[in-house]
Scaffold this motif. Structure first.
Motif, PDB file in Angstrom:
ATOM      1  N   LYS A 219       0.847  -1.205   0.000  1.00 51.21           N
ATOM      2  CA  LYS A 219       0.000   0.000   0.000  1.00 51.21           C
ATOM      3  C   LYS A 219       0.877   1.248   0.000  1.00 51.21           C
ATOM      4  O   LYS A 219       0.580   2.234  -0.658  1.00 51.21           O
ATOM      5  CB  LYS A 219      -0.908   0.017   1.240  1.00 51.21           C
ATOM      6  N   ALA A 220       1.975   1.172   0.771  1.00 50.20           N
ATOM      7  CA  ALA A 220       2.892   2.318   0.844  1.00 50.20           C
ATOM      8  C   ALA A 220       3.458   2.633  -0.533  1.00 50.20           C
ATOM      9  O   ALA A 220       3.599   3.798  -0.911  1.00 50.20           O
ATOM     10  CB  ALA A 220       4.021   2.037   1.827  1.00 50.20           C
ATOM     11  N   LYS A 221       3.773   1.588  -1.301  1.00 54.32           N
ATOM     12  CA  LYS A 221       4.307   1.807  -2.649  1.00 54.32           C
ATOM     13  C   LYS A 221       3.255   2.468  -3.533  1.00 54.32           C
ATOM     14  O   LYS A 221       3.565   3.329  -4.354  1.00 54.32           O
ATOM     15  CB  LYS A 221       4.771   0.482  -3.263  1.00 54.32           C
ATOM     16  N   LYS A 222       1.987   2.063  -3.355  1.00 52.40           N
ATOM     17  CA  LYS A 222       0.906   2.675  -4.134  1.00 52.40           C
ATOM     18  C   LYS A 222       0.711   4.139  -3.722  1.00 52.40           C
ATOM     19  O   LYS A 222       0.482   5.015  -4.557  1.00 52.40           O
ATOM     20  CB  LYS A 222      -0.394   1.890  -3.947  1.00 52.40           C
ATOM     21  N   ILE A 223       0.818   4.390  -2.406  1.00 51.55           N
ATOM     22  CA  ILE A 223       0.726   5.776  -1.919  1.00 51.55           C
ATOM     23  C   ILE A 223       1.866   6.589  -2.530  1.00 51.55           C
ATOM     24  O   ILE A 223       1.673   7.730  -2.951  1.00 51.55           O
ATOM     25  CB  ILE A 223       0.813   5.825  -0.373  1.00 51.55           C
ATOM     26  N   ASP A 224       3.055   5.964  -2.584  1.00 52.26           N
ATOM     27  CA  ASP A 224       4.232   6.627  -3.145  1.00 52.26           C
ATOM     28  C   ASP A 224       3.971   7.058  -4.593  1.00 52.26           C
ATOM     29  O   ASP A 224       4.285   8.184  -4.992  1.00 52.26           O
ATOM     30  CB  ASP A 224       5.425   5.660  -3.080  1.00 52.26           C
ATOM     31  N   VAL A 225       3.379   6.155  -5.386  1.00 56.46           N
ATOM     32  CA  VAL A 225       3.076   6.475  -6.792  1.00 56.46           C
ATOM     33  C   VAL A 225       2.108   7.657  -6.871  1.00 56.46           C
ATOM     34  O   VAL A 225       2.291   8.595  -7.656  1.00 56.46           O
ATOM     35  CB  VAL A 225       2.471   5.235  -7.507  1.00 56.46           C
ATOM     36  N   LYS A 226       1.071   7.624  -6.024  1.00 52.33           N
ATOM     37  CA  LYS A 226       0.081   8.712  -6.029  1.00 52.33           C
ATOM     38  C   LYS A 226       0.723  10.030  -5.592  1.00 52.33           C
ATOM     39  O   LYS A 226       0.447  11.087  -6.161  1.00 52.33           O
ATOM     40  CB  LYS A 226      -1.086   8.375  -5.095  1.00 52.33           C
ATOM     41  N   GLN A 227       1.572   9.954  -4.557  1.00 51.32           N
ATOM     42  CA  GLN A 227       2.214  11.176  -4.063  1.00 51.32           C
ATOM     43  C   GLN A 227       3.152  11.762  -5.113  1.00 51.32           C
ATOM     44  O   GLN A 227       3.186  12.980  -5.318  1.00 51.32           O
ATOM     45  CB  GLN A 227       2.969  10.881  -2.768  1.00 51.32           C
ATOM     46  N   GLN A 228       3.884  10.903  -5.800  1.00 53.16           N
ATOM     47  CA  GLN A 228       4.773  11.398  -6.859  1.00 53.16           C
ATOM     48  C   GLN A 228       3.973  12.023  -7.998  1.00 53.16           C
ATOM     49  O   GLN A 228       4.406  13.004  -8.597  1.00 53.16           O
ATOM     50  CB  GLN A 228       5.635  10.251  -7.389  1.00 53.16           C
ATOM     51  N   HIS A 229       2.811  11.430  -8.289  1.00 51.71           N
ATOM     52  CA  HIS A 229       1.940  11.996  -9.330  1.00 51.71           C
ATOM     53  C   HIS A 229       1.470  13.390  -8.907  1.00 51.71           C
ATOM     54  O   HIS A 229       1.480  14.329  -9.711  1.00 51.71           O
ATOM     55  CB  HIS A 229       0.745  11.072  -9.546  1.00 51.71           C
TER      56      HIS A 229
END
Length: 602
Positions: A219-229
């Motif tokens: 989930k953290a990796k998915k949050i990371d992708v969203k945050q970078q976006h």
């Protein structure tokens, strides 16, 4: 491009409580930023966030090496708390951290040209350091969990060091993940240790908990992708586009919240996001905590869904709030037609305060349509704005903008049709055929892209179908367009350094909200000239029959992409015929004793 000015109302409505003014007031009370933040976060959290900051910049350094840098910064914080007038105490926090990095012995030996960043002046120095962060660091070994009794003894005797090592481990592997998310993971990890270390079978308990933790890390990796976006939108399109997207999303999630409160929250989120995106993790954590506390203090005005989240410990609130369901729409919201189309004074109101008028339109429209994607609402707002710009210059504006509903419906229909068509394809034909269809379409659109990259994009888009088409219909559009926007943005980022073709360039230069429809509508690249025929592209051997299923499937997908690259303008019927012939060939030859002889002959 007027849409980019849409949310400037935010600045007008941000009262004396806006973050910039709060910061100015705080600076007047605190001569020393580091002393102020240290007092806010307290020593343990400050240390953890300092470790996160250093680990994300210096990904190759050991925990022990970074602990010395953390100690230096903590010592300075203590000194400045005691005397805010002491030397170096007035420095901005990012400057303090980067100065510490630039004093690292033999920095160039470990990090090469990154050391040149130290010759620059802030904020260019920080941007330089950010550019050297490695998204997927292959130089870091996979994490090996110590034995259960060792972990429990460490937790019992050296809790701070164990948790410090945990945030170090996560931060250096995820150099763009915002610190509040990492602290949330650390809280989950500690909760697992607290409950397991008192159990008789510690190992079994930790196995179960750590397995759960691996889900949380995903989930953290998915949050990371969203945050970078989000960081990419803020950096590439600017504050107003970022705020426009947040206003849409928050209006949908908190439809009962007063307009002025939402606008202020959007403005505050933008400020904190900028700190996090720039790697300023101490201020990121402190200001994010303040923002969440503010939201919880007004939860009755915002949403009934916030109560369970606001009862959690502070470090666990953010994740809960992010994942909370949308609140129910208020009952009996009036139609927007009367105010925004039928009212004879529309142009007068619009021209008197263009930004305020459009911002409120976005709020009112979004809160009525939680089923629409953020990008669709932004397109509708842009379309409405363009219509008013045109109509308000005519002799009879009301007659001119009287067809606004039809214009809105065009945007809605295009997006609904794309979601419906693709989800029907996915649900009817399955994942494998859906992927093949995507590969054909996108190879035709951009045949210049490498086969490996096309496969990567196709698999990501198929993942969107798998994730979003299984949701209830009212959630499919928002889900699919959100994730497709991330994939397209990544594609456009690559396009900046390695141009693909004119079509892709044109779509990547569109407004943020118009990129997805542009890519969807993109046709075959008719200007593409295929390279000279290479027989090795279609060189078949017995692996076509003997390789494991996954490897055979990958080989066939590569062949499909290479085939379309040879003839991008082939019709769907031609591709289907070739596919059937290929399948017949494989079926026939895989039954023969001399597989390669048969394949060569066929």
């Amino acid at each position: 491009m007027k849409w980019l000015t849409l949310i400037s109302l935010v600045f007008l409505l941000s009262s004396a409580r806006s973050r910039n003014l709060q910061r100015t007031a705080r600076d007047a009370d605190h001569k020393s930023p580091i002393a102020h933040r240290f007092n806010d976060l307290k020593e343990e959290t400050f240390k953890a966030v300092a470790m996160i900051t250093f680990a994300q910049y210096l990904q190759r350094c050991s925990y022990e090496g970074l602990s010395k840098l953390v100690k230096d910064v903590v010592d300075l914080a203590h000194k400045c708390v005691a005397n805010e007038d002491a030397p170096e105490c007035s420095k901005p926090l990012p400057t303090i951290f980067l100065d510490e990095i630039c004093q690292v012995d033999k920095l160039r030996d470990s990090y090469g040209s990154m050391a040149d960043c130290c010759g620059k002046v802030d904020p260019e120095r920080n941007q330089c350091f950010l550019s050297f962060k490695v998204q997927h660091p292959d130089f870091i070994q996979p994490y090996q969990r110590p034995a259960a009794d060792v972990i429990c003894n460490e937790y019992k005797d050296h809790r701070v060091q164990l948790l410090g090592n945990f945030v170090y481990t996560v931060a250096r592997r995820n150099p763009f993940l915002h610190a509040p998310a990492i602290l949330g993971l650390a809280a989950e990890y500690e909760n697992a240790l607290k409950s397991c270390c008192s159990e008789s079978d510690v190992g079994a308990c930790l196995d179960a908990k750590v397995q759960q933790l691996s889900v949380i890390k995903e989930k953290a990796k998915k949050i990371d992708v969203k945050q970078q976006h989000g960081c990419r939108i803020l950096d590439k399109y600017g504050e107003r586009t970022f705020q426009a997207s947040k206003l849409v999303r928050m209006s949908q999630k908190y439809p009962k919240a007063p307009f002025a409160e939402l606008v202020k929250m959007v403005h505050d989120v933008k400020d904190v996001y900028r700190e996090c995106c720039e790697g300023d993790m101490v201020e990121c954590v402190d200001d994010w905590s303040e923002l969440v506390a503010s939201l919880c203090s007004k939860q009755d005005a915002f949403s009934s869904k916030l109560k369970p989240c606001c009862e959690l410990p502070a470090v666990e609130r953010t994740k809960c709030i992010m994942e909370a369901e949308f609140d129910d729409k208020p009952d009996n919201l009036p139609s927007l037609v009367e105010k925004y189309i039928q009212d004879k004074e529309v142009c007068k109101t619009y021209e008197a305060n263009h930004d305020a008028f459009l911002s409120e339109f976005v709020y009112e429209y979004a809160r009525r349509h939680p089923e629409y994607s953020t990008q669709l609402v932004m397109r509708i707002a842009k379309g409405y704005e363009s219509l008013l710009d045109k109509c308000c210059k005519t002799d009879n504006p009301a007659e001119c903008y009287g067809n606004a509903v039809e214009e809105v419906n065009k945007h809605v229909k295009e997006t609904e049709d794309v979601v419906k068509t693709n989800c029907e394809l996915f649900n009817t034909h399955g994942e494998a055929d859906f992927l093949k269809g995507l590969l054909v379409r996108y190879t035709q659109k951009m045949p210049q892209v490498s086969t490996e990259t096309l496969l990567e994009i196709g698999k990501k888009m198929t993942g969107v179908g798998k994730k979003c088409c299984s949701l209830p219909e009212d959630k499919r559009m928002s889900c699919s367009e959100h994730y497709l926007s991330i994939i397209i943005e990544d594609m456009c980022k690559r396009q900046e350094s390695t141009p693909i073709n004119e079509q892709v360039s044109q779509c990547c230069n569109e407004l943020y909200s118009y990129r997805r429809p542009c890519f969807t509508a993109m046709g075959v690249d008719t200007k593409y000239v295929p390279p000279a025929f290479d027989p090795m592209m279609f060189n078949f051997d017995e692996k076509l029959c003997t390789a494991p299923p996954a490897e055979r499937e990958a080989g066939q997908l590569k062949m499909l992409v290479n085939l379309v690259k040879r003839k991008p303008q082939m019709t769907e019927e031609q591709i289907k015929t070739i596919g059937q012939s290929f399948t017949a060939m494989v079926d026939k030859c895989c039954k023969q004793a001399d597989i390669e002889g048969c394949l060569g002959e066929e």
